[in-house]
Write a protein that holds these residues in place. Structure first.
Motif, PDB file in Angstrom:
ATOM      1  N   ASP A 272      -1.468  -3.859   6.230  1.00  0.00           N
ATOM      2  CA  ASP A 272      -0.429  -4.817   5.848  1.00  0.00           C
ATOM      3  C   ASP A 272      -0.962  -5.769   4.786  1.00  0.00           C
ATOM      4  O   ASP A 272      -1.623  -6.752   5.100  1.00  0.00           O
ATOM      5  CB  ASP A 272       0.037  -5.599   7.083  1.00  0.00           C
ATOM      6  CG  ASP A 272       1.142  -6.593   6.757  1.00  0.00           C
ATOM      7  OD1 ASP A 272       1.692  -6.525   5.629  1.00  0.00           O
ATOM      8  OD2 ASP A 272       1.456  -7.431   7.631  1.00  0.00           O
ATOM      9  N   LYS A 279      -0.324 -11.225   0.836  1.00  0.00           N
ATOM     10  CA  LYS A 279      -1.099 -12.118   1.684  1.00  0.00           C
ATOM     11  C   LYS A 279      -2.260 -12.704   0.890  1.00  0.00           C
ATOM     12  O   LYS A 279      -2.725 -12.097  -0.066  1.00  0.00           O
ATOM     13  CB  LYS A 279      -1.682 -11.330   2.869  1.00  0.00           C
ATOM     14  CG  LYS A 279      -0.681 -10.962   3.941  1.00  0.00           C
ATOM     15  CD  LYS A 279      -1.375 -10.311   5.127  1.00  0.00           C
ATOM     16  CE  LYS A 279      -0.374  -9.928   6.193  1.00  0.00           C
ATOM     17  NZ  LYS A 279       0.255 -11.081   6.854  1.00  0.00           N
ATOM     18  N   ASN A 322       2.062  -1.189   4.212  1.00  0.00           N
ATOM     19  CA  ASN A 322       2.897  -2.173   3.517  1.00  0.00           C
ATOM     20  C   ASN A 322       2.124  -2.626   2.287  1.00  0.00           C
ATOM     21  O   ASN A 322       1.171  -3.386   2.400  1.00  0.00           O
ATOM     22  CB  ASN A 322       3.198  -3.358   4.440  1.00  0.00           C
ATOM     23  CG  ASN A 322       4.118  -4.383   3.793  1.00  0.00           C
ATOM     24  OD1 ASN A 322       4.909  -4.041   2.897  1.00  0.00           O
ATOM     25  ND2 ASN A 322       4.028  -5.631   4.236  1.00  0.00           N
ATOM     26  N   ASP A 349       6.475  -9.622   3.724  1.00  0.00           N
ATOM     27  CA  ASP A 349       5.393  -9.645   4.704  1.00  0.00           C
ATOM     28  C   ASP A 349       5.930  -9.659   6.140  1.00  0.00           C
ATOM     29  O   ASP A 349       5.172  -9.476   7.084  1.00  0.00           O
ATOM     30  CB  ASP A 349       4.501 -10.862   4.443  1.00  0.00           C
ATOM     31  CG  ASP A 349       3.147 -10.752   5.128  1.00  0.00           C
ATOM     32  OD1 ASP A 349       2.821  -9.644   5.621  1.00  0.00           O
ATOM     33  OD2 ASP A 349       2.429 -11.761   5.170  1.00  0.00           O
ATOM     34  N   ALA A 350       7.220  -9.870   6.297  1.00  0.00           N
ATOM     35  CA  ALA A 350       7.817  -9.736   7.650  1.00  0.00           C
ATOM     36  C   ALA A 350       8.306  -8.302   7.775  1.00  0.00           C
ATOM     37  O   ALA A 350       9.502  -8.032   7.919  1.00  0.00           O
ATOM     38  CB  ALA A 350       8.937 -10.749   7.835  1.00  0.00           C
ATOM     39  N   GLU A 351       7.353  -7.361   7.687  1.00  0.00           N
ATOM     40  CA  GLU A 351       7.680  -5.933   7.614  1.00  0.00           C
ATOM     41  C   GLU A 351       7.708  -5.254   8.974  1.00  0.00           C
ATOM     42  O   GLU A 351       8.356  -4.228   9.137  1.00  0.00           O
ATOM     43  CB  GLU A 351       6.669  -5.211   6.706  1.00  0.00           C
ATOM     44  CG  GLU A 351       5.357  -4.758   7.365  1.00  0.00           C
ATOM     45  CD  GLU A 351       4.521  -5.905   7.923  1.00  0.00           C
ATOM     46  OE1 GLU A 351       4.708  -7.048   7.464  1.00  0.00           O
ATOM     47  OE2 GLU A 351       3.687  -5.661   8.815  1.00  0.00           O
TER      48      GLU A 351
END
Ligand code: BES
Ligand code: MN
Ligand code: ZN
Length: 507
Positions: A272, A279, A322, A349-351
Motif C-alpha cells: 500500500d 504515503k 495500491n 489511500d483509503a483503498e
C-alpha cells in the motif's frame, strides 16, 4: 518439532531437561517439591543460597541434580503465586523455551503445564503452551544468505499433566494448539515476505498449495472475471499497478453439504503506497504488511482443515497492490461498485474498504451464516487501541460477542467500537452515493460504516488489525494475529453445530 503429553513423576523422566516452576519468593511449585525430595533438598538449598528468587522472566539451569534421571533441571521463575495468571503463565513458557533452545539438549519435559491458572483448565494450558512454544521458536530467515543456526536445535518437547484423566483432553488440546500454531506460522511467513515476493499472484498460488495439501478447493478470479462481475471498486485500486489483481476463494467443506458457510474476507493489499494520495516515506516499508488480513484468512483455513472442523468455511481474498501510475485512480474519481452504489474516491489511500466492499457484495451468493472481514484498515485504530487490541465492529451482537469471547479464550483480544448510524453522515458526498473517507474524527468507525453499507444482507463483523497484525521497530515482524481468535471462533461454532442449537441470548 515433535510434541507429546505425559503424566509421571518429574524425577523419573529420562530427558535432556526437566522444566519446573519456582514462585516468588523462593517457593517451589508442586512438581519442583517432588524433585526436591528425591534430590535430598538440592533445589531448596540452592534457593536458600539466594541464586534464584522466582521472579517472572528469570530462570536457572542446573546440571547433575542428584536423584534425578534427567541430565538437567531448568528452574523457571513464575512471580508471586497469588498473582500467577494467564500473562505470567505465558511468560514462564516462553522463557523456558528460549532457554531450552540454548542448552545442548535435544528434548525437554515441561511441568509448567501442570500449574493452576485461574479459570483455565488443562486443555487451555496445553493449547496455549503449544502455541507459545512455536511462537517463541519462529524465525524468518529465508531471505538471508546465511541462515541463523541453532547449535543443537530442540527436537522434542513433552508437556506434563498431573492426573491420568487429563491425558485425553490434553492430547486433543495439543492437536488443536499445533494446528493453530501452524496457521499462525503461515500468516507470519506471508506477512513478513516482502511485496516483491508476496504479490497477488503469489497469494493465489499459496491458496492453491493449501487446497492441494489439505483437501480444500480453490477458485482464483483474474482481472477479466472481475470486470465481468462489475468489481469496479476493487479494479479501481489495481489500476496504478503492473501486478495483476487476483480474487481468491478457498473453501473448507467440513460441514454438512447444506450447512450455511462461515465466510472470512481478508484484505489483501500486497503493498500500500497510498496510490496518488501517496504515503510519506518513513516506515512505508511496513505497508508490505497490508495483506495481513488475507494472511490470517489463509492461516485460519489451514488450522480449520488441520483440525478437521465439521464446518463449511469459505475464505475470500481480494488481492492487489495500491500504487500510483499513469492510469491510477485519481482523487475525485467516481466509481460504481459491484453493488451498484457509487463512490467518490477522495483519498486513494483509503483503498482497503474499496476492495472489501466488492468482496462483501460477492459473498452474498454464498448465503452465509455470517461474514467476518479482517483488515489492516485504519491508522486511527492504532491510535485508539495501540498494538494490544484488535478493533471490532459489527451489525450483529451475537457474532460480536462470540468473537470477543474467542479473543479472550485465545489471548488474542479484541474490543468493540460503536457502529451508530450517526457516524454514517460523515460519508456524505456531493457527487456520489458516498465518499470513501469520513474525515479525521472516528476514522476506524467511519471505515466500518462504509463497509456496513455492503453487508446489509447478512450477519457481519469487521476486525481492524492495523495495530495488531505486526510489530514495528527492533522486533519488526508479523504476529500472525488474529489467527488464534478466528480459530477459537470456529472451534466454538463447530462445537455448537455438533450439539444443539445455540442457547446464547441474542443481544
Ligand atoms: N493500510 C492503511 C492503514 C494503516 C496505516 C495500517 C498505518 C497500519 C498502519 C490503509 O489503507 C490506510 O492508508 N488508511 C488511511 C485511511 C485514511 C486515508 C482515511 C489511514 O488510516 O490513514
Ligand atoms: Mn491505504
Ligand atoms: Zn491499506
Amino acid at each position: 518439532m515433535e510434541f507429546s503429553i505425559k503424566s509421571g513423576s518429574p524425577e523419573k523422566q529420562r530427558t535432556a531437561c526437566v522444566v519446573l516452576g519456582v514462585f516468588e519468593p523462593r517457593k517451589l511449585s508442586s512438581a519442583a517439591e517432588v524433585v526436591d525430595q528425591a534430590a535430598n533438598q538440592h533445589l531448596s538449598d540452592i534457593l536458600r543460597r539466594g541464586d534464584m528468587e522466582g521472579k517472572a522472566g528469570t530462570c536457572l539451569l542446573l546440571h547433575g541434580v542428584p536423584g534425578v534421571e534427567a541430565d538437567r533441571v531448568l528452574l523457571v521463575g513464575l512471580g508471586k503465586e497469588r498473582e500467577f495468571r494467564e500473562k505470567e503463565y505465558r511468560t514462564a513458557l516462553s522463557t523456558a523455551v528460549r532457554q531450552l533452545n540454548e542448552t545442548g539438549g535435544f528434548d525437554g519435559t515441561i511441568y509448567l503445564t501442570e500449574l493452576p491458572v485461574k479459570k483455565r483448565d488443562v486443555a487451555w494450558r496445553v493449547r496455549q503452551a503449544a502455541m507459545i512454544v512455536q511462537d517463541s521458536l519462529y524465525r524468518f530467515d529465508r531471505l538471508k544468505s546465511k541462515k541463523s543456526e541453532v547449535r543443537r536445535p530442540l527436537r522434542k518437547l513433552t508437556f506434563c499433566v498431573s492426573r491420568r484423566n487429563e491425558l485425553a483432553p490434553a492430547e486433543q488440546a495439543l492437536a488443536q494448539g499445533l494446528a493453530m500454531a501452524s496457521g499462525v506460522e503461515l500468516a507470519k511467513d506471508l506477512g513478513n515476505l516482502p511485496g516483491n515476493f508476496c504479490t497477488p499472484t503469489y497469494l493465489a498460488n499459496q491458496a492453491g498449495e493449501l487446497a492441494k495439501a489439505y483437501g480444500m478447493t480453490v477458485d482464483v478470479l483474474d482481472r477479466s472475471d472481475m470486470e465481468k462481475l462489475g468489481m469496479n471498486t476493487l479494479l479501481s485500486v489495481a489500476r496504478g499497478s503492473h501486478e495483476p489483481p487476483k480474487f481468491i476463494v478457498l473453501r473448507h467443506a467440513g460441514g454438512a453439504p447444506d450447512a450455511k458457510p462461515i465466510v472470512l474476507v481478508g484484505k489483501g493489499i500486497t503493498f500500500d503506497s497510498g496510490g496518488i494520495s501517496l504515503k510519506p516515506g518513513p516506515e512505508m516499508d511496513e505497508m508490505k504488511f497490508d495483506m495481513c488480513g488475507a494472511a490470517s484468512v489463509l492461516g485460519t483455513l489451514k488450522a480449520a482443515a488441520l483440525m478437521k472442523l465439521p464446518l463449511n468455511v469459505i475464505g475470500v481474498i481480494p488481492a492487489t497492490e495500491n500504487m500510483p501510475g499513469g492510469s491510477a485512480t485519481k482523487p475525485g474519481d467516481v466509481i460504481t461498485s459491484m453493488s451498484g452504489q457509487t463512490i467518490e474516491i477522495l483519498n486513494t489511500d483509503a483503498e482497503g474498504r474499496l476492495i472489501l466492499c466488492d468482496a462483501l457484495t460477492y459473498v452474498e451468493r454464498f448465503e452465509p451464516e455470517c461474514v467476518v472481514d479482517i483488515a489492516t484498515l485504519t491508522g486511527a485504530c492504532v491510535i485508539a487501541l495501540g498494538h494490544v487490541t484488535t478493533g471490532l465492529l459489527a451489525n450483529n451482537e451475537t457474532v460480536a460477542r462470540e468473537l470477543l469471547d474467542a479473543g479472550n479464550e485465545a489471548h488474542d483480544r479484541a474490543w468493540q467500537l460503536p457502529l451508530f448510524d450517526d457516524y454514517q453522515e460523515q460519508l456524505k458526498s456531493n457527487f456520489a452515493d458516498m465518499a470513501n473517507i469520513g474525515g479525521r474524527p472516528a476514522g476506524t468507525i467511519t471505515a466500518a460504516c462504509f463497509l456496513s453499507r455492503f453487508a446489509e444482507k447478512f450477519a457481519w463483523a469487521h476486525l481492524d488489525i492495523a495495530g495488531t497484525a505486526w510489530r514495528s521497530g527492533k522486533e519488526k515482524g508479523a504476529t500472525g494475529r488474529p489467527v488464534p481468535l478466528l480459530s477459537h471462533f470456529l472451534i466454538e461454532r463447530a462445537q455448537r453445530t455438533g450439539k444443539k442449537p445455540a442457547r446464547r441470548k441474542a443481544a
